[in-house]
Enzyme design. Sequence first.
Site, PDB file in Angstrom:
ATOM      1  N   ALA A 180       0.863  -1.182   0.000  1.00  0.00           N
ATOM      2  CA  ALA A 180       0.000   0.000   0.000  1.00  0.00           C
ATOM      3  C   ALA A 180       0.895   1.226   0.000  1.00  0.00           C
ATOM      4  CB  ALA A 180      -0.924   0.011   1.214  1.00  0.00           C
ATOM      5  N   CYS A 223       2.718  -0.538  11.331  1.00  0.00           N
ATOM      6  CA  CYS A 223       3.690  -1.608  11.114  1.00  0.00           C
ATOM      7  C   CYS A 223       4.425  -1.993  12.396  1.00  0.00           C
ATOM      8  CB  CYS A 223       4.686  -1.233  10.026  1.00  0.00           C
ATOM      9  SG  CYS A 223       3.898  -0.753   8.468  1.00  0.00           S
TER      10      CYS A 223
END
Length: 215
Positions: A149, A166
């Site tokens: 993404a 993340c």
Amino acid sequence: MITVGRKSAPDLLLAGDELLKSRGIDVAETERGGNVTYHGPGQLVGYPILDLSAYRKDLHWYLRRIEEVLLRLLARFGLPAFRVESYTGAWTGTVPAGAMQPEDAAGETDGFRTVAAESAEALMPGGTIRKIASIGVRASRWITSHGFALNVTSEPLENFGYITPCGISGVKMTSLASEGARVTRDAAVAAVLEGFGATFPNLELPAAPEAGLRI
């Protein structure tokens, strides 16, 4: 939508269900690797389906090649482009002299350098280096799924505040637009396809990329 990878910890989600619901954000568990991230309008999302048997049966190698595709895109639009040791993805920003790993230590041959882990920990909290694309993949019998993404507009950035992106504490997320690159949807898609063609020889690119690449 917030997606939760196999390695995600519960405390990486910083907002409760009611708040997320009020923002129209769903949370979904996935089978990909990686950690928690956000997907929404303003991103270019790609889910490559490749047979790694035709290339190299090595997921680490594959992750580095997806990084290369995205780093090529950043460089094409005039942005600094580099990796960060121990953190998968594509990064941009200003890197002081001496913060990069020696080229032979990084082990990459595609021309993009890697910020050393100890330097990255100091540079991330102040936003000197910024993450612009996230990657999380899976392979079954060496057929890949999930993908990347890339933040194209600034629209997705606010919603990263509901998570620890993340799993990286202190990381600042950014986008092509936020970095001054005014890129149209068609230009971003063309750059990704060009990058895949350069990175994966003999790859059959989709005739209608809009079916598999969204922004």
